[in-house]
Design a protein around this motif. Structure first.
Motif, mmCIF file in Angstrom:
data_model
loop_
_atom_site.group_PDB
_atom_site.id
_atom_site.type_symbol
_atom_site.label_atom_id
_atom_site.label_comp_id
_atom_site.label_asym_id
_atom_site.label_seq_id
_atom_site.Cartn_x
_atom_site.Cartn_y
_atom_site.Cartn_z
ATOM 1 N N PHE A 67 54.090 26.909 79.938
ATOM 2 C CA PHE A 67 54.760 27.027 81.231
ATOM 3 C C PHE A 67 53.750 27.014 82.374
ATOM 4 N N PHE A 68 52.551 27.554 82.164
ATOM 5 C CA PHE A 68 51.499 27.498 83.176
ATOM 6 C C PHE A 68 51.171 26.038 83.504
ATOM 7 N N GLU A 69 51.054 25.206 82.486
ATOM 8 C CA GLU A 69 50.793 23.781 82.718
ATOM 9 C C GLU A 69 51.919 23.131 83.508
ATOM 10 N N ILE A 70 53.158 23.467 83.170
ATOM 11 C CA ILE A 70 54.309 22.940 83.905
ATOM 12 C C ILE A 70 54.242 23.379 85.373
ATOM 13 N N LYS A 71 53.902 24.638 85.602
ATOM 14 C CA LYS A 71 53.810 25.150 86.976
ATOM 15 C C LYS A 71 52.736 24.418 87.775
ATOM 16 N N MET A 72 51.620 24.073 87.153
ATOM 17 C CA MET A 72 50.560 23.361 87.870
ATOM 18 C C MET A 72 51.013 21.946 88.250
ATOM 19 N N ILE A 73 51.788 21.312 87.366
ATOM 20 C CA ILE A 73 52.349 19.998 87.691
ATOM 21 C C ILE A 73 53.324 20.138 88.860
ATOM 22 N N MET A 74 54.185 21.151 88.787
ATOM 23 C CA MET A 74 55.151 21.397 89.860
ATOM 24 C C MET A 74 54.431 21.627 91.186
ATOM 25 N N LYS A 75 53.426 22.484 91.175
ATOM 26 C CA LYS A 75 52.694 22.809 92.405
ATOM 27 C C LYS A 75 52.114 21.546 93.034
ATOM 28 N N SER A 76 51.486 20.713 92.231
ATOM 29 C CA SER A 76 50.900 19.473 92.735
ATOM 30 C C SER A 76 51.970 18.557 93.325
ATOM 31 N N ASP A 77 53.074 18.380 92.593
ATOM 32 C CA ASP A 77 54.157 17.517 93.082
ATOM 33 C C ASP A 77 54.809 18.083 94.337
ATOM 34 N N PHE A 78 54.992 19.395 94.375
ATOM 35 C CA PHE A 78 55.624 20.018 95.544
ATOM 36 C C PHE A 78 54.731 19.894 96.776
ATOM 37 N N GLU A 79 53.422 20.048 96.578
ATOM 38 C CA GLU A 79 52.524 19.919 97.722
ATOM 39 C C GLU A 79 52.565 18.496 98.278
ATOM 40 N N LYS A 80 52.622 17.502 97.379
ATOM 41 C CA LYS A 80 52.751 16.106 97.823
ATOM 42 C C LYS A 80 54.056 15.912 98.595
ATOM 43 N N LEU A 81 55.152 16.459 98.069
ATOM 44 C CA LEU A 81 56.440 16.343 98.743
ATOM 45 C C LEU A 81 56.384 16.986 100.125
ATOM 46 N N LEU A 82 55.873 18.201 100.192
ATOM 47 C CA LEU A 82 55.830 18.920 101.473
ATOM 48 C C LEU A 82 54.912 18.217 102.471
ATOM 49 N N ASN A 83 53.798 17.658 101.996
ATOM 50 C CA ASN A 83 52.917 16.894 102.884
ATOM 51 C C ASN A 83 53.599 15.628 103.396
ATOM 52 N N SER A 84 54.451 15.038 102.578
ATOM 53 C CA SER A 84 55.139 13.814 103.002
ATOM 54 C C SER A 84 56.179 14.081 104.082
ATOM 55 N N VAL A 85 56.680 15.301 104.164
ATOM 56 C CA VAL A 85 57.713 15.602 105.170
ATOM 57 C C VAL A 85 57.186 16.423 106.343
ATOM 58 N N ALA A 86 56.002 17.062 106.177
ATOM 59 C CA ALA A 86 55.524 17.959 107.238
ATOM 60 C C ALA A 86 54.037 17.807 107.540
ATOM 61 N N GLY A 87 53.435 16.702 107.172
ATOM 62 C CA GLY A 87 52.007 16.541 107.443
ATOM 63 C C GLY A 87 51.170 17.423 106.534
ATOM 64 N N GLU A 88 50.035 17.853 107.030
ATOM 65 C CA GLU A 88 49.109 18.646 106.216
ATOM 66 C C GLU A 88 49.598 20.074 106.041
ATOM 67 N N VAL A 89 50.214 20.333 104.904
ATOM 68 C CA VAL A 89 50.688 21.669 104.535
ATOM 69 C C VAL A 89 50.089 21.978 103.166
ATOM 70 N N ARG A 90 49.462 23.143 103.051
ATOM 71 C CA ARG A 90 48.872 23.537 101.772
ATOM 72 C C ARG A 90 49.662 24.687 101.155
ATOM 73 N N ILE A 91 49.774 24.663 99.857
ATOM 74 C CA ILE A 91 50.364 25.782 99.127
ATOM 75 C C ILE A 91 49.243 26.785 98.888
ATOM 76 N N VAL A 92 49.426 28.011 99.382
ATOM 77 C CA VAL A 92 48.407 29.045 99.195
ATOM 78 C C VAL A 92 48.770 29.997 98.061
ATOM 79 N N SER A 93 50.045 30.036 97.703
ATOM 80 C CA SER A 93 50.493 30.869 96.591
ATOM 81 C C SER A 93 51.698 30.190 95.952
ATOM 82 N N PHE A 94 51.714 30.220 94.613
ATOM 83 C CA PHE A 94 52.783 29.549 93.884
ATOM 84 C C PHE A 94 53.053 30.341 92.613
#
Length: 127
Positions: A67-94
């Motif tokens: 599940f940790f591996e799944i979460k890391m994939i999710m975090k990476s994909d979510f950061e890409k999604l959020l950057n695509s809609v809001a510019g430079e946004v970083r996930i600081v906690s997940f």
């Protein structure tokens, strides 16, 4: 765009990502945005074979590693999604947790920017 409309649009985008990973996707997705935090809930059903696999992994103390591996994939994909809609946004906690029956996955994402304020100030493009 108002906050609830933005949450609804993000529900759709997050559900699409989940469907890409699992090939079936959740039957319900709920997004809530408060300041820098995004709360995400996926509701899903699994086949008996998938449930057996989850239980097997848990029984052999491998579920958390998987599940940790799944979460890391999710975090990476979510950061890409959020950057695509809001510019430079970083996930600081997940963090993401699965319910005991595996039917609900709850994820809390904290960003380096106030996402709610970005939406209110129309700095998020969810078209």
């Amino acid at each position: 765009m108002n906050l609830r409309a933005a949450e609804k649009k993000l529900e759709s985008k997050f559900a699409e990502l989940k469907a890409q990973w699992s090939k079936q996707g959740p039957y319900r997705t709920i997004v809530s945005i408060k300041g820098r935090k995004i709360s995400l809930e996926y509701y899903a059903t699994f086949t008996p074979l998938e449930l057996h696999a989850f239980n097997f992994l848990r029984k052999h103390h491998l579920f958390e590693t998987w599940f940790f591996e799944i979460k890391m994939i999710m975090k990476s994909d979510f950061e890409k999604l959020l950057n695509s809609v809001a510019g430079e946004v970083r996930i600081v906690s997940f963090d993401s947790k699965m319910s005991e029956d595996y039917d609900v996955q709850t994820t809390i994402i904290e960003l380096d920017k106030d996402f709610e304020k970005l939406i209110i100030n129309e700095q998020v493009n969810l078209t």
